[in-house]
Design a protein around this motif. Structure first.
Motif, PDB file in Angstrom:
ATOM      1  N   GLU A  28       1.075  -7.482 -24.771  1.00  0.00           N
ATOM      2  CA  GLU A  28       0.884  -8.231 -23.574  1.00  0.00           C
ATOM      3  C   GLU A  28       1.734  -7.535 -22.483  1.00  0.00           C
ATOM      4  O   GLU A  28       2.410  -7.600 -21.372  1.00  0.00           O
ATOM      5  CB  GLU A  28       0.977  -9.769 -23.739  1.00  0.00           C
ATOM      6  N   ILE A  29       3.246  -7.529 -23.666  1.00  0.00           N
ATOM      7  CA  ILE A  29       3.844  -7.104 -22.682  1.00  0.00           C
ATOM      8  C   ILE A  29       3.762  -5.800 -22.442  1.00  0.00           C
ATOM      9  O   ILE A  29       4.788  -4.596 -21.175  1.00  0.00           O
ATOM     10  CB  ILE A  29       5.648  -6.983 -24.134  1.00  0.00           C
ATOM     11  N   ALA A  30       3.592  -4.483 -23.483  1.00  0.00           N
ATOM     12  CA  ALA A  30       2.764  -3.596 -23.212  1.00  0.00           C
ATOM     13  C   ALA A  30       2.546  -3.194 -22.237  1.00  0.00           C
ATOM     14  O   ALA A  30       2.141  -2.521 -20.902  1.00  0.00           O
ATOM     15  CB  ALA A  30       2.294  -2.615 -24.754  1.00  0.00           C
ATOM     16  N   ARG A  31       1.091  -4.358 -21.769  1.00  0.00           N
ATOM     17  CA  ARG A  31       0.379  -3.868 -20.694  1.00  0.00           C
ATOM     18  C   ARG A  31       0.713  -4.610 -19.145  1.00  0.00           C
ATOM     19  O   ARG A  31       1.093  -4.014 -17.868  1.00  0.00           O
ATOM     20  CB  ARG A  31      -0.800  -5.078 -20.372  1.00  0.00           C
ATOM     21  N   GLU A  32       1.932  -4.991 -19.528  1.00  0.00           N
ATOM     22  CA  GLU A  32       2.990  -5.944 -18.452  1.00  0.00           C
ATOM     23  C   GLU A  32       3.385  -4.705 -18.032  1.00  0.00           C
ATOM     24  O   GLU A  32       3.563  -4.659 -16.268  1.00  0.00           O
ATOM     25  CB  GLU A  32       3.747  -7.252 -18.529  1.00  0.00           C
ATOM     26  N   GLN A  33       3.997  -4.092 -18.568  1.00  0.00           N
ATOM     27  CA  GLN A  33       5.045  -2.739 -18.128  1.00  0.00           C
ATOM     28  C   GLN A  33       4.271  -1.328 -17.715  1.00  0.00           C
ATOM     29  O   GLN A  33       4.723  -0.903 -16.576  1.00  0.00           O
ATOM     30  CB  GLN A  33       5.517  -2.111 -19.948  1.00  0.00           C
ATOM     31  N   GLN A  34       2.275  -1.274 -17.593  1.00  0.00           N
ATOM     32  CA  GLN A  34       1.692  -0.220 -17.985  1.00  0.00           C
ATOM     33  C   GLN A  34       1.611  -0.710 -16.190  1.00  0.00           C
ATOM     34  O   GLN A  34       1.330   0.052 -15.935  1.00  0.00           O
ATOM     35  CB  GLN A  34       0.926  -0.715 -18.156  1.00  0.00           C
ATOM     36  N   VAL A  35       1.582  -1.782 -15.860  1.00  0.00           N
ATOM     37  CA  VAL A  35       1.132  -2.447 -14.355  1.00  0.00           C
ATOM     38  C   VAL A  35       2.351  -2.023 -13.954  1.00  0.00           C
ATOM     39  O   VAL A  35       1.797  -1.711 -12.229  1.00  0.00           O
ATOM     40  CB  VAL A  35       0.818  -3.639 -14.212  1.00  0.00           C
ATOM     41  N   GLU A  36       3.371  -2.509 -13.966  1.00  0.00           N
ATOM     42  CA  GLU A  36       5.071  -2.629 -13.494  1.00  0.00           C
ATOM     43  C   GLU A  36       4.903  -0.896 -12.902  1.00  0.00           C
ATOM     44  O   GLU A  36       5.769  -0.860 -11.941  1.00  0.00           O
ATOM     45  CB  GLU A  36       5.968  -3.312 -13.990  1.00  0.00           C
ATOM     46  N   GLN A  37       4.969  -0.335 -13.992  1.00  0.00           N
ATOM     47  CA  GLN A  37       5.134   1.238 -14.046  1.00  0.00           C
ATOM     48  C   GLN A  37       3.898   1.862 -12.816  1.00  0.00           C
ATOM     49  O   GLN A  37       4.173   2.939 -12.696  1.00  0.00           O
ATOM     50  CB  GLN A  37       5.179   2.075 -15.499  1.00  0.00           C
ATOM     51  N   ARG A  38       3.325   1.115 -12.262  1.00  0.00           N
ATOM     52  CA  ARG A  38       2.009   1.802 -10.981  1.00  0.00           C
ATOM     53  C   ARG A  38       2.710   0.726  -9.870  1.00  0.00           C
ATOM     54  O   ARG A  38       1.752   1.695  -8.807  1.00  0.00           O
ATOM     55  CB  ARG A  38       0.091   0.993 -11.896  1.00  0.00           C
ATOM     56  N   ILE A  39       3.659   0.233  -9.342  1.00  0.00           N
ATOM     57  CA  ILE A  39       3.817   0.044  -8.274  1.00  0.00           C
ATOM     58  C   ILE A  39       5.236   0.676  -8.469  1.00  0.00           C
ATOM     59  O   ILE A  39       6.250   0.165  -8.788  1.00  0.00           O
ATOM     60  CB  ILE A  39       4.236  -1.510  -8.087  1.00  0.00           C
ATOM     61  N   HIS A  40       5.412   1.289  -7.451  1.00  0.00           N
ATOM     62  CA  HIS A  40       6.514   1.858  -7.270  1.00  0.00           C
ATOM     63  C   HIS A  40       6.901   1.496  -5.711  1.00  0.00           C
ATOM     64  O   HIS A  40       8.262   2.561  -4.348  1.00  0.00           O
ATOM     65  CB  HIS A  40       6.619   3.458  -6.741  1.00  0.00           C
ATOM     66  N   HIS A  41       6.917   1.062  -4.568  1.00  0.00           N
ATOM     67  CA  HIS A  41       7.161   0.580  -3.316  1.00  0.00           C
ATOM     68  C   HIS A  41       7.753  -0.733  -3.967  1.00  0.00           C
ATOM     69  O   HIS A  41       7.507  -1.813  -3.654  1.00  0.00           O
ATOM     70  CB  HIS A  41       5.780   0.338  -2.872  1.00  0.00           C
ATOM     71  N   ALA A  42       9.564  -0.754  -3.598  1.00  0.00           N
ATOM     72  CA  ALA A  42      10.160  -1.338  -4.071  1.00  0.00           C
ATOM     73  C   ALA A  42      10.039  -2.845  -3.095  1.00  0.00           C
ATOM     74  O   ALA A  42       9.849  -4.022  -3.854  1.00  0.00           O
ATOM     75  CB  ALA A  42      11.626  -1.185  -3.624  1.00  0.00           C
ATOM     76  N   GLY A  43       9.475  -2.710  -1.338  1.00  0.00           N
ATOM     77  CA  GLY A  43       9.148  -4.174  -0.883  1.00  0.00           C
ATOM     78  C   GLY A  43       8.202  -5.025  -1.800  1.00  0.00           C
ATOM     79  O   GLY A  43       7.908  -5.786  -1.609  1.00  0.00           O
ATOM     80  N   LEU A  44       6.864  -3.841  -2.412  1.00  0.00           N
ATOM     81  CA  LEU A  44       5.596  -4.480  -2.402  1.00  0.00           C
ATOM     82  C   LEU A  44       6.277  -4.690  -3.815  1.00  0.00           C
ATOM     83  O   LEU A  44       5.503  -6.162  -4.865  1.00  0.00           O
ATOM     84  CB  LEU A  44       4.805  -3.662  -2.480  1.00  0.00           C
ATOM     85  N   ALA A  45       6.788  -4.316  -4.526  1.00  0.00           N
ATOM     86  CA  ALA A  45       6.963  -4.840  -5.964  1.00  0.00           C
ATOM     87  C   ALA A  45       7.936  -6.071  -5.698  1.00  0.00           C
ATOM     88  O   ALA A  45       7.945  -7.044  -6.507  1.00  0.00           O
ATOM     89  CB  ALA A  45       8.651  -4.200  -6.325  1.00  0.00           C
ATOM     90  N   GLY A 172      -3.333   1.746  -7.956  1.00  0.00           N
ATOM     91  CA  GLY A 172      -1.420   1.734  -8.547  1.00  0.00           C
ATOM     92  C   GLY A 172      -1.212   2.004  -6.567  1.00  0.00           C
ATOM     93  O   GLY A 172      -1.730   2.324  -5.721  1.00  0.00           O
ATOM     94  N   ILE A 173       0.409   1.451  -6.711  1.00  0.00           N
ATOM     95  CA  ILE A 173       1.223   2.214  -5.460  1.00  0.00           C
ATOM     96  C   ILE A 173       2.088   3.090  -4.936  1.00  0.00           C
ATOM     97  O   ILE A 173       2.880   2.647  -6.324  1.00  0.00           O
ATOM     98  CB  ILE A 173       1.794   0.500  -5.140  1.00  0.00           C
ATOM     99  N   LEU A 174       2.125   4.149  -4.432  1.00  0.00           N
ATOM    100  CA  LEU A 174       3.320   4.802  -4.315  1.00  0.00           C
ATOM    101  C   LEU A 174       4.142   5.042  -4.241  1.00  0.00           C
ATOM    102  O   LEU A 174       3.948   3.446  -3.386  1.00  0.00           O
ATOM    103  CB  LEU A 174       2.242   6.179  -3.503  1.00  0.00           C
ATOM    104  N   PRO A 175       5.676   5.357  -3.981  1.00  0.00           N
ATOM    105  CA  PRO A 175       6.691   4.981  -2.854  1.00  0.00           C
ATOM    106  C   PRO A 175       6.080   4.227  -1.507  1.00  0.00           C
ATOM    107  O   PRO A 175       7.179   3.830  -1.089  1.00  0.00           O
ATOM    108  CB  PRO A 175       7.770   6.093  -3.969  1.00  0.00           C
ATOM    109  N   ASP A 176       5.472   5.327  -0.798  1.00  0.00           N
ATOM    110  CA  ASP A 176       6.015   5.493   0.643  1.00  0.00           C
ATOM    111  C   ASP A 176       4.614   3.911   0.630  1.00  0.00           C
ATOM    112  O   ASP A 176       4.191   3.619   2.078  1.00  0.00           O
ATOM    113  CB  ASP A 176       5.269   6.175   0.903  1.00  0.00           C
ATOM    114  N   GLY A 177       4.135   3.453  -0.194  1.00  0.00           N
ATOM    115  CA  GLY A 177       3.302   1.969  -0.465  1.00  0.00           C
ATOM    116  C   GLY A 177       2.052   2.831  -0.230  1.00  0.00           C
ATOM    117  O   GLY A 177       0.498   1.738   0.354  1.00  0.00           O
ATOM    118  N   ARG A 178       1.119   3.515   0.141  1.00  0.00           N
ATOM    119  CA  ARG A 178       0.207   4.154   0.105  1.00  0.00           C
ATOM    120  C   ARG A 178      -0.551   3.947  -1.083  1.00  0.00           C
ATOM    121  O   ARG A 178       0.269   3.482  -2.451  1.00  0.00           O
ATOM    122  CB  ARG A 178      -0.342   5.680   0.063  1.00  0.00           C
TER     123      ARG A 178
END
Length: 538
Positions: A28-45, A172-178
């Motif tokens: 479950e920790i691995a899965r959580e990290q996998q998702v978080e590493q797909r969210i690269h926009h600081a505001g949306l994170a 996933g979410i890119l750093p520019d929010g796309r």
């Protein structure tokens, strides 16, 4: 059209790495990290929250646009949490129901859960969930069955009212929010553009190799400002690989790790293979006559075992260098892409069996060069279907003597799933083919009837009807010529004499001789079915 090469984002290039801290590599920790590493926009994170928290943004009476198309790319967590919230509210005696709009059918976690909770007042444009279907047919839910290619236009015109909120799954979410789209696009572009608020589900089971497989066109406009859509080949890229969203509209980001709920397709039975054989032989005949090129024209194929059998028949029949401009890529088409029988396929969604999903993930680099996923307002656009000259191959419930087709209703009153995109291709394509076994329910139902009980595709839009008995080419024929052709080639032997008798008496006794019918008898076959459970006369 300029050549376009898939450009993968930094998110895909860098991949995902697991936390190596001792004691933190539990699944479950691995899965959580996998998702978080797909969210690269600081505001949306900063807007990450639970599905239960996100569901509180959805209020009774809202119109909610949700992602999902034929069981792929739909939100997995928020609808379930919302269903629980609805059940609790209704347990307190509070009414809580929504207008739910999607791309097409979804899955039990969305349509089934919300329908069971009594949380849907209105639904469009297509569905396949048993619970939802039952409530629609009991009159508990208003359902609008509409051509899939028209949904975005209806929404932009304002016919469906204001879109209060969108719930969209992404990879996933890119750093520019796309946003990297998931396994379906459907109407997601429209929901994201028009919704007042947005909830994003970031699903780590969706392969990051999807990055670069999508083509989102932002050039459509309302009349009188429309311009021709610059697509002339099935594989053209005319847009961009990512969905846009205003980060200020996003009220919640939910992390998920759940696969699409997809069914298995059974191997083609003898009936399906015979239908496929008739159609393949017809296409070869059209090539010999010079009406089709050797690699045919772009194929559109509906979902189901017969469609898979037809696609397999094309492979076995020696066809090559094919293209597809369709709505859904299922196992049969994926197999043709894998073997390069189909060199390029355009669709709006993947609808694969679990085995198909594994094959797709294993060889995703191969498929990313041969598959383009588009919004359904493009995949089903009348302008493009007509320009490309698509060959439409779709299933049906029944056809009548004159070539009218019912693809949605039982006995004229009970919806099955919906018209889907079949009408987009039947009306606008180069060749419209409808396929079905000649009988259903162990012979109790004839799928060729005197008059269809519900009309989805008129005789003017139907070119070819195929059953396991044979193929009826209706092009260039008058109504009575069509009737003779359908009876002789498509009707089951048990029902053929009954159809011939009806037609002969109609030709003799009908007041009008152009399209002869006995109005008092035309739907008697369906009346027998409703009253006795069979169309066979006593």
């Amino acid at each position: 059209m300029q050549s376009w090469q898939p450009q993968t984002s930094r998110l895909y290039q860098t991949g995902a790495t697991l936390d190596k801290t001792p004691g933190r590599n539990r699944p479950e920790i691995a899965r959580e990290q996998q998702v978080e590493q797909r969210i690269h926009h600081a505001g949306l994170a900063g807007k990450i929250m639970s599905a239960e928290e996100a569901a509180t943004h959805i209020q009774p009476g809202m119109t909610v646009g949700m992602s999902g198309f034929t069981g792929s790319g739909y939100p997995k967590a928020v609808p379930l949490a919302l269903a629980g919230r609805i059940e609790a509210a209704q347990g307190r005696g509070e009414k809580f129901a929504l207008r739910v709009l999607t791309g097409a059918s979804t899955a039990p976690e969305l349509d089934g859960a919300l329908a069971k909770a009594g949380g849907i007042d209105f639904r469009l444009p297509y569905q396949s969930d048993p619970e939802l279907r039952a409530r629609i047919n009991r009159g508990e839910i208003d359902y609008m069955d509409v051509h899939l290619g028209q949904v975005a236009q209806y929404t932009w015109f304002g016919f469906l009212g204001k879109i209060d909120l969108a719930v969209v799954e992404v990879a996933g979410i890119l750093p520019d929010g796309r946003l990297i789209p998931s396994t379906s696009i459907g109407n997601n572009k429209t929901w994201l553009d028009l919704a007042d608020k947005v909830i994003l589900e970031v699903n780590s089971t969706q392969p990051l190799g999807l990055d670069g497989m999508h083509d989102i066109y932002y050039g459509t406009a309302l009349p009188p400002n429309r311009q021709p859509i610059p697509l002339t080949q099935a594989g053209d890229h005319i847009g961009e690989p990512y969905l846009r969203v205003d980060p200020a509209k996003v009220v919640a980001v939910v992390k998920t790790h759940a696969p699409d709920r997809l069914g298995r397709f059974t191997p083609p039975d003898e009936t399906s293979q015979r239908i496929a054989g008739h159609l393949v032989e017809f296409l070869k005949h059209e090539i010999r006559m010079g009406r089709l090129p050797e690699n045919l024209l772009p194929l559109q194929s509906g979902v189901g075992n017969i469609a898979n059998a037809v696609l397999g028949g094309l492979r076995d029949g020696g066809f090559s260098n094919l293209t597809a401009f369709t709505e859904v890529i299922q196992d049969g088409m994926l197999d043709l892409i894998r073997t390069d029988t189909i060199r390029m396929a355009s669709a709006t969604a993947l609808s694969l069996s679990p085995e198909g999903v594994q094959e797709f993930a294993r060889n995703i680099d191969h498929y990313r060069e041969r598959i383009v996923l588009r919004p359904q307002e493009i995949s089903n656009h009348a302008e493009l279907v007509r320009r490309l000259g698509c060959i439409g191959i779709n299933g049906m419930v029944e056809a009548d003597l004159y070539g009218n087709v019912n693809s949605t209703h039982v006995a004229g009153t009970s919806i099955i799933n919906g018209i889907g995109g079949s009408g987009d291709f039947a009306r606008n394509g180069f060749l419209s083919c409808f396929v079905t076994p000649s009988t259903a329910k162990n012979g109790a139902i004839s799928c060729i009837v005197p008059m269809v009980s519900h009309v989805d595709h008129t005789e003017h839009d139907v070119c070819i009807i195929v059953t396991e008995q044979g193929l009826a080419d209706l092009r260039g024929l008058s109504p009575k010529q069509r009737a003779r052709t359908v009876i002789a080639n498509c009707a089951h032997p048990d029902y053929r004499p009954l159809l011939q008798d009806y037609f002969d008496r109609a030709c003799r006794d009908s007041k009008g001789k152009h399209t002869p019918h006995l109005l008092g008898e035309a739907l008697s076959w369906h009346e027998r079915l409703v009253e006795q459970g069979s169309m066979r006369p006593n």
